[in-house]
Design a protein around this motif. Structure first.
Motif, PDB file in Angstrom:
ATOM      1  N   HIS A 177      10.749  -7.274  -5.272  1.00  0.00           N
ATOM      2  CA  HIS A 177       9.472  -6.535  -5.264  1.00  0.00           C
ATOM      3  C   HIS A 177       8.661  -6.902  -6.513  1.00  0.00           C
ATOM      4  O   HIS A 177       9.089  -6.643  -7.640  1.00  0.00           O
ATOM      5  CB  HIS A 177       9.723  -5.018  -5.213  1.00  0.00           C
ATOM      6  CG  HIS A 177       8.486  -4.198  -5.447  1.00  0.00           C
ATOM      7  ND1 HIS A 177       7.356  -4.288  -4.657  1.00  0.00           N
ATOM      8  CD2 HIS A 177       8.173  -3.295  -6.408  1.00  0.00           C
ATOM      9  CE1 HIS A 177       6.434  -3.465  -5.110  1.00  0.00           C
ATOM     10  NE2 HIS A 177       6.904  -2.854  -6.181  1.00  0.00           N
ATOM     11  N   THR A 181       3.450  -7.865  -2.793  1.00  0.00           N
ATOM     12  CA  THR A 181       3.100  -6.556  -2.226  1.00  0.00           C
ATOM     13  C   THR A 181       1.786  -6.771  -1.498  1.00  0.00           C
ATOM     14  O   THR A 181       0.770  -7.010  -2.144  1.00  0.00           O
ATOM     15  CB  THR A 181       2.940  -5.514  -3.352  1.00  0.00           C
ATOM     16  OG1 THR A 181       4.199  -5.332  -3.979  1.00  0.00           O
ATOM     17  CG2 THR A 181       2.442  -4.176  -2.825  1.00  0.00           C
ATOM     18  N   ALA A 206       5.563  -8.714   1.862  1.00  0.00           N
ATOM     19  CA  ALA A 206       6.038  -7.364   2.188  1.00  0.00           C
ATOM     20  C   ALA A 206       4.814  -6.553   2.582  1.00  0.00           C
ATOM     21  O   ALA A 206       3.813  -6.539   1.858  1.00  0.00           O
ATOM     22  CB  ALA A 206       6.723  -6.735   0.983  1.00  0.00           C
ATOM     23  N   ARG A 255       2.662  -3.583   2.783  1.00  0.00           N
ATOM     24  CA  ARG A 255       2.557  -2.330   2.037  1.00  0.00           C
ATOM     25  C   ARG A 255       1.579  -1.391   2.752  1.00  0.00           C
ATOM     26  O   ARG A 255       0.445  -1.785   3.029  1.00  0.00           O
ATOM     27  CB  ARG A 255       2.071  -2.672   0.620  1.00  0.00           C
ATOM     28  CG  ARG A 255       1.983  -1.492  -0.317  1.00  0.00           C
ATOM     29  CD  ARG A 255       3.331  -1.039  -0.809  1.00  0.00           C
ATOM     30  NE  ARG A 255       3.169   0.058  -1.718  1.00  0.00           N
ATOM     31  CZ  ARG A 255       3.518   0.039  -3.003  1.00  0.00           C
ATOM     32  NH1 ARG A 255       4.084  -1.036  -3.515  1.00  0.00           N
ATOM     33  NH2 ARG A 255       3.335   1.089  -3.774  1.00  0.00           N
ATOM     34  N   TYR A 286       9.672  -7.034   5.040  1.00  0.00           N
ATOM     35  CA  TYR A 286       9.964  -5.590   5.117  1.00  0.00           C
ATOM     36  C   TYR A 286       8.648  -4.833   5.015  1.00  0.00           C
ATOM     37  O   TYR A 286       7.603  -5.419   4.689  1.00  0.00           O
ATOM     38  CB  TYR A 286      10.979  -5.111   4.063  1.00  0.00           C
ATOM     39  CG  TYR A 286      10.588  -5.297   2.616  1.00  0.00           C
ATOM     40  CD1 TYR A 286       9.680  -4.445   2.005  1.00  0.00           C
ATOM     41  CD2 TYR A 286      11.166  -6.293   1.835  1.00  0.00           C
ATOM     42  CE1 TYR A 286       9.336  -4.599   0.673  1.00  0.00           C
ATOM     43  CE2 TYR A 286      10.831  -6.457   0.506  1.00  0.00           C
ATOM     44  CZ  TYR A 286       9.908  -5.609  -0.069  1.00  0.00           C
ATOM     45  OH  TYR A 286       9.558  -5.771  -1.383  1.00  0.00           O
ATOM     46  N   MET A 309       6.748  -1.403   3.259  1.00  0.00           N
ATOM     47  CA  MET A 309       7.006  -0.609   2.046  1.00  0.00           C
ATOM     48  C   MET A 309       5.968   0.477   1.824  1.00  0.00           C
ATOM     49  O   MET A 309       4.792   0.295   2.127  1.00  0.00           O
ATOM     50  CB  MET A 309       7.021  -1.546   0.828  1.00  0.00           C
ATOM     51  CG  MET A 309       7.244  -0.863  -0.494  1.00  0.00           C
ATOM     52  SD  MET A 309       7.285  -2.053  -1.867  1.00  0.00           S
ATOM     53  CE  MET A 309       9.022  -2.130  -2.227  1.00  0.00           C
ATOM     54  N   ALA A 323      11.079   0.120   3.337  1.00  0.00           N
ATOM     55  CA  ALA A 323      11.378   0.397   1.922  1.00  0.00           C
ATOM     56  C   ALA A 323      10.599   1.615   1.454  1.00  0.00           C
ATOM     57  O   ALA A 323       9.379   1.668   1.608  1.00  0.00           O
ATOM     58  CB  ALA A 323      11.016  -0.816   1.069  1.00  0.00           C
TER      59      ALA A 323
END
Ligand code: RAT
Ligand code: ZN
Length: 417
Positions: A29, A146, A171, A173, A222, A224, A259
């Motif tokens: 991250h 992010t 990722a 967000r 993923y 988040m 996450a």
């Protein structure tokens, strides 16, 4: 019983330190960007100095009104931070020490180079070379950005498309979707995904399509969100309803972990801008309920409050669909990293990811990883030493296996499902 010799134990410690220092890591991250994002990827001495961790510390000393500071350009802000934190006082905080470790690892001596000459040194680099240099020096084999579709600077770059740097993973967000539904709903309506902000089947369907489009567009690894200490699950809030009807089904369909980062109190002091967020203890029953009620989902978690760390470890013992990671933000100081790393080894063995950098400025990966690797190595060496005292000597190959697992391998396995 024959006690192991001090020199054999010292050799073991030295071996662990060498392996932890040199094993390539995944940084799971960060707030860094693929170089294709141009000026969104921050690096260099001025960005190092105006890092929000340092701005918060500088304001402990600066007499000027907040707004006067924000009106200045970046070099002028950096001059003020440097003067307050490095010239007028010794730079002993972790964020200050981080600047010095970074410069040192780049071969620079700030005692002999003033800020203008440091600026000239950085100006001599081209971004791709500097990216290569930093990731190489920090021994990072891949990192996670992010990526927020709600970010007006970032979104157009994705929409336009670019050739990806294979070291920079995405990722997805989604904070606004879960913590500011009315605002997020207005954007989703504007982009044609939903008709109204009502939390009904059509809106859930539209929101899932929005996530699916963005996950495909950015090849998300993923999803988040960061959450306030007041986060509860389940309850009758929009957050719970959107998690249940949008995020979790989407994650299951796409095979992506979700996450969660609970514990941040946003804008405790708004005048400090990005530096104005605080921390609060979370009720981890929310995470427990999520893991228990959704065994087909995988959850990643890091928690901001020091006081939550023990119960987070216990939770991970109960749920194998939970993987805990990192020492996040205010916990990223040696005292707490040491404590958290011990807690995790002692309660979870090797089934966690001890660190992520959270770097916002590329060069920061140097210090964040250097400082963390030293602590991970010292705690791990102590644990192996305890084993050696029972007669169980780990081999070089076993140490390499374990460290590879800790520095990204366990995360990769968990994400692969
Ligand atoms: O550590 C940070 O830089 C924080 O400002 C936050 O960005 C935090 O890491 C987050 O991802 O919300
Ligand atoms: Zn972050």
């Amino acid at each position: 019983m024959i006690l192991p010799s001090d020199s054999r134990l010292a050799d073991l410690t030295a071996r662990v330190e060498r392996i932890v220092a040199n094993t390539p890591a995944l940084d799971i991250h960060t707030h860094l960007y693929d170089p294709a994002f141009g000026s969104l990827l921050l690096w260099g001495i001025d960005d190092l100095l105006v890092y929000h961790y340092l701005v918060a510390e500088a304001f402990r000393h600066l007499p000027l009104p907040y707004e006067d500071f924000w009106r200045l350009d970046k070099p002028a802000q950096a001059d003020l931070v440097w003067d307050a934190l490095f010239v007028r006082h010794s730079p002993v905080s972790e964020a200050c020490r981080g600047v010095l470790t970074t410069l040192h690892l780049l071969g620079l001596d700030p005692r002999r180079n003033d800020l203008p000459s440091l600026r000239r040194w950085f100006a001599g680099w081209k971004t791709p070379d500097f990216v290569h240099r930093c990731l190489d020096l920090a021994r990072i084999r891949g990192l996670w950005m992010t990526n927020s579709p709600f970010d007006d600077d970032e979104r157009p770059v994705w929409e336009q498309g670019f050739t990806r740097d294979p070291r920079f993973h995405a990722a997805l967000r989604i904070d606004p979707l879960l913590v500011a539904w009315p605002d997020a709903a207005a954007r989703l309506a504007q982009w044609g995904y939903i008709q109204s902000p009502d939390l009904n089947a059509a809106s859930f369907d539209g929101a899932r399509r929005f996530l699916a489009d963005w996950a495909r567009r950015i090849s998300a690894r993923y999803v988040m969100v960061s959450l306030p200490p007041s986060f509860r699950y389940p309850d009758d809030s929009p957050t719970t309803r959107l998690i249940d009807a949008v995020v979790l089904p989407f994650c299951r369909e796409f095979g992506l972990p979700f996450a969660l980062m609970p514990g941040v109190k946003r804008a405790v002091n708004p005048a400090l801008r990005l530096a104005g967020d605080g921390v609060g203890r979370s009720d981890l029953a929310a995470l427990e309920n999520l893991c228990a009620a959704n065994p087909a989902n995988r959850f990643l978690a890091t928690v901001l409050s020091r006081e939550n760390q023990h119960e987070l470890c216990v939770l991970a013992r109960k749920f194998r669909n939970l993987h805990i990671f990192g020492c996040w933000w205010f916990t990223n100081i040696p005292l707490v990293i040491d404590e958290m790393t011990r807690l995790r080894f002692e309660l979870l063995g090797l089934s966690f990811t001890p660190q992520h950098s959270d770097a916002r400025v590329l060069d920061q990966v140097l210090y964040k990883w250097d400082h963390s690797r030293r602590i991970i190595a010292s705690v791990l060496a102590e644990k192996y030493t305890d084993l050696a005292r029972t007669g169980w000597w780990v081999t070089e190959e076993e140490i390499r296996r374990d460290v590879t697992h800790l520095l990204g391998g366990a995360f990769e396995t968990f994400c692969a499902g």
